[in-house]
Scaffold this active site. Structure first.
Site, short mmCIF file in Angstrom:
data_model
loop_
_atom_site.label_atom_id
_atom_site.label_comp_id
_atom_site.label_asym_id
_atom_site.label_seq_id
_atom_site.Cartn_x
_atom_site.Cartn_y
_atom_site.Cartn_z
N ARG A 130 5.57 26.30 51.71
CA ARG A 130 6.76 27.01 51.21
C ARG A 130 6.41 28.29 50.46
O ARG A 130 7.06 28.65 49.47
CB ARG A 130 7.63 26.11 50.32
CG ARG A 130 8.15 24.86 51.02
CD ARG A 130 9.20 25.19 52.05
NE ARG A 130 9.63 23.99 52.75
CZ ARG A 130 9.09 23.56 53.91
NH1 ARG A 130 8.12 24.26 54.51
NH2 ARG A 130 9.53 22.46 54.49
N SER B 237 16.56 21.05 50.21
CA SER B 237 15.63 20.24 49.42
C SER B 237 15.40 20.90 48.07
O SER B 237 15.05 22.08 48.01
CB SER B 237 14.30 20.09 50.15
OG SER B 237 14.49 19.25 51.26
N GLU C 91 11.40 23.42 44.78
CA GLU C 91 11.31 24.30 45.95
C GLU C 91 12.34 25.42 45.79
O GLU C 91 12.12 26.56 46.15
CB GLU C 91 11.59 23.49 47.22
CG GLU C 91 11.54 24.32 48.49
CD GLU C 91 11.60 23.47 49.76
OE1 GLU C 91 11.00 22.38 49.78
OE2 GLU C 91 12.25 23.91 50.71
C1 LIG Z 1 21.66 22.86 53.93
C2 LIG Z 1 20.32 23.49 53.72
C3 LIG Z 1 19.22 23.05 54.46
C4 LIG Z 1 17.96 23.62 54.29
N1 LIG Z 1 16.91 23.14 55.04
C5 LIG Z 1 15.70 23.68 54.89
C6 LIG Z 1 14.58 23.20 55.67
O1 LIG Z 1 14.71 22.31 56.50
N2 LIG Z 1 13.38 23.79 55.47
C7 LIG Z 1 13.19 24.80 54.58
O2 LIG Z 1 12.06 25.29 54.47
N3 LIG Z 1 14.22 25.27 53.83
C8 LIG Z 1 15.45 24.75 53.96
N4 LIG Z 1 16.50 25.22 53.21
C9 LIG Z 1 16.26 26.27 52.20
C10 LIG Z 1 16.58 27.72 52.66
O3 LIG Z 1 17.57 27.73 53.64
C11 LIG Z 1 15.33 28.44 53.17
O4 LIG Z 1 14.37 28.56 52.15
C12 LIG Z 1 15.67 29.83 53.73
O5 LIG Z 1 14.61 30.31 54.49
C13 LIG Z 1 16.01 30.84 52.65
O6 LIG Z 1 16.52 32.01 53.28
P1 LIG Z 1 17.53 32.97 52.55
O7 LIG Z 1 17.70 34.19 53.39
O8 LIG Z 1 18.77 32.27 52.18
O9 LIG Z 1 16.68 33.34 51.26
P2 LIG Z 1 17.17 33.39 49.75
O10 LIG Z 1 17.63 32.06 49.32
O11 LIG Z 1 18.09 34.53 49.55
O12 LIG Z 1 15.78 33.72 49.01
C14 LIG Z 1 14.77 32.73 48.92
C15 LIG Z 1 13.51 33.39 48.32
O13 LIG Z 1 13.02 34.36 49.23
C16 LIG Z 1 12.95 35.66 48.60
N5 LIG Z 1 13.32 36.64 49.64
C17 LIG Z 1 14.46 36.65 50.38
N6 LIG Z 1 14.44 37.69 51.25
C18 LIG Z 1 13.26 38.35 51.03
C19 LIG Z 1 12.67 39.52 51.60
N7 LIG Z 1 13.26 40.22 52.58
N8 LIG Z 1 11.45 39.89 51.13
C20 LIG Z 1 10.82 39.20 50.14
N9 LIG Z 1 11.34 38.10 49.56
C21 LIG Z 1 12.54 37.67 50.01
C22 LIG Z 1 13.93 35.59 47.45
O14 LIG Z 1 13.59 36.49 46.40
C23 LIG Z 1 13.79 34.13 47.00
O15 LIG Z 1 12.67 33.97 46.16
C24 LIG Z 1 17.78 24.66 53.36
C25 LIG Z 1 18.87 25.12 52.62
C26 LIG Z 1 20.13 24.54 52.78
C27 LIG Z 1 21.31 25.05 52.00
#
Ligand SMILES: Cc1cc2nc3c(=O)[nH]c(=O)nc-3n(C[C@H](O)[C@H](O)[C@H](O)COP(=O)(O)OP(=O)(O)OC[C@H]3O[C@@H](n4cnc5c(N)ncnc54)[C@H](O)[C@@H]3O)c2cc1C
Length: 289
Positions: A167, A216, A285
């Site tokens: 992660r 998670s 996480e």
């Molecule tokens: C229902 C549900 C199920 C999920 N299942 C999983 C799963 O199976 N596996 C898993 O790994 N995760 C899971 N997640 C967590 C999440 O969806 C992932 O971590 C996802 O990749 C985050 O993407 P985001 O664009 O929403 O990032 P954000 O939540 O907006 O950001 C997450 C982190 O990434 C950084 N970030 C975002 N964009 C950039 C960029 N362009 N450059 C540098 N840093 C950046 C942010 O600063 C922050 O620290 C789940 C979440 C939910 C709500």
């Protein structure tokens, strides 16, 4: 200061924006001083230089599906919104602002296989890379060839030899992933589609998707899933304020009933303390900002 720059450069912004309620996974109040969207790396670079000059904190955000704002955030939340996608040579090249479902739709249309495990994980490609998102024994690192980053010092610096962990990807602090190159293999369109549908169905069966959450809450341990640790502690369904440990998936904290960020934070602390009493160290996480 920063407002002058934003106005001069015609960058739209929102002030005192409730990013938490409107965007984040938990859908709880969480205000940011400035929220803005930028879709080209030149403007991003100029903005980051300007923000650095005035010591303003800038946090990259994708969809916010893994972010909890603990208090009002006195800085900038910046969504980099390059959503371009194309095939160049043997790679899929895309802007980090593209949503995963659009990325997967492009892969399916072009019969490119390898990214199906991302199906149903909310968010954009930048967030997926930063979090090294994974599921079903695959991680984002398995398919990423190179990325480009921009920060206040460099614009679109290409990195080929990335260092990854569970992660996590190691990039310099304050850097934005702007673009990524993916290495995928030719596959069968119907099989790709069927696998995507299978993963989405599996998530619907196992995850409490009817409630807002950030997925998670804690990282899994090598030897045991965090959900199992929390279940063994007898905390399934345990609530503080409006925040609850989901009975369907005990590593999901859900916003069950008008939760506040402080309910979620208290519940996280409670679980961590209980685990600690049992000799287990749980690490979040979810990103708490
Ligand atoms: C229902 C549900 C199920 C999920 N299942 C999983 C799963 O199976 N596996 C898993 O790994 N995760 C899971 N997640 C967590 C999440 O969806 C992932 O971590 C996802 O990749 C985050 O993407 P985001 O664009 O929403 O990032 P954000 O939540 O907006 O950001 C997450 C982190 O990434 C950084 N970030 C975002 N964009 C950039 C960029 N362009 N450059 C540098 N840093 C950046 C942010 O600063 C922050 O620290 C789940 C979440 C939910 C709500």
């Amino acid at each position: 200061m920063i407002e002058k720059f934003l106005k001069e450069n015609s960058i739209n912004y929102k002030k005192n924006y409730n990013f938490g309620k409107n965007e984040s996974g938990f859908k709880v109040d969480g205000f940011v001083k400035y929220y803005l969207e930028i879709s080209n790396s030149g403007t991003l670079f100029s903005f980051l230089k300007e923000a650095k000059k005035f010591n303003i904190k800038v946090v990259p955000c994708g969809c916010g599906s893994n972010i909890l704002i603990k208090d009002n955030f006195d800085g900038v939340f910046l969504r980099y919104l390059d959503t371009s996608i194309s095939i160049e040579g043997s790679s899929v090249v895309c802007g980090s602002g593209i949503k995963k479902e659009d990325f997967l739709e492009f892969c399916t249309k072009n019969s490119l296989s390898g990214a199906e495990f991302l199906a149903g994980i909310p968010g954009r490609i930048g967030g997926s890379i930063f979090m090294n998102s994974g599921a079903y024994n695959s991680e984002t690192k398995d398919i990423v060839k190179s990325i480009y980053i921009t920060n206040h010092k460099v614009k679109d610096l290409k990195i080929d030899d990335l260092k990854w962990a569970y992660r996590k990807v190691f990039i310099s602090e304050g850097s934005f992933v702007t673009k990524a190159l993916f290495s995928l293999k030719k596959g069968n369109k119907n099989e790709i589609k069927a696998n995507i549908d299978k993963y989405i169905k599996d998530r619907e069966d196992k995850h409490p998707l009817e409630y807002p959450s950030c997925g998670s809450t804690f990282k899994n341990l090598k030897e045991k899933g965090a959900w199992e640790i929390i279940k063994d502690l007898g905390l399934s369904g345990f609530s503080i304020g409006g925040a609850s440990v989901s009975k369907k998936h005990t590593n999901f904290i859900i916003n069950k009933e008008n939760a506040k960020a402080k309910d979620i934070l208290k519940l996280i602390s409670y679980i961590k303390n209980k685990a600690k009493e049992n000799g287990v160290s749980l690490q979040e996480e979810v990103k708490i900002i």
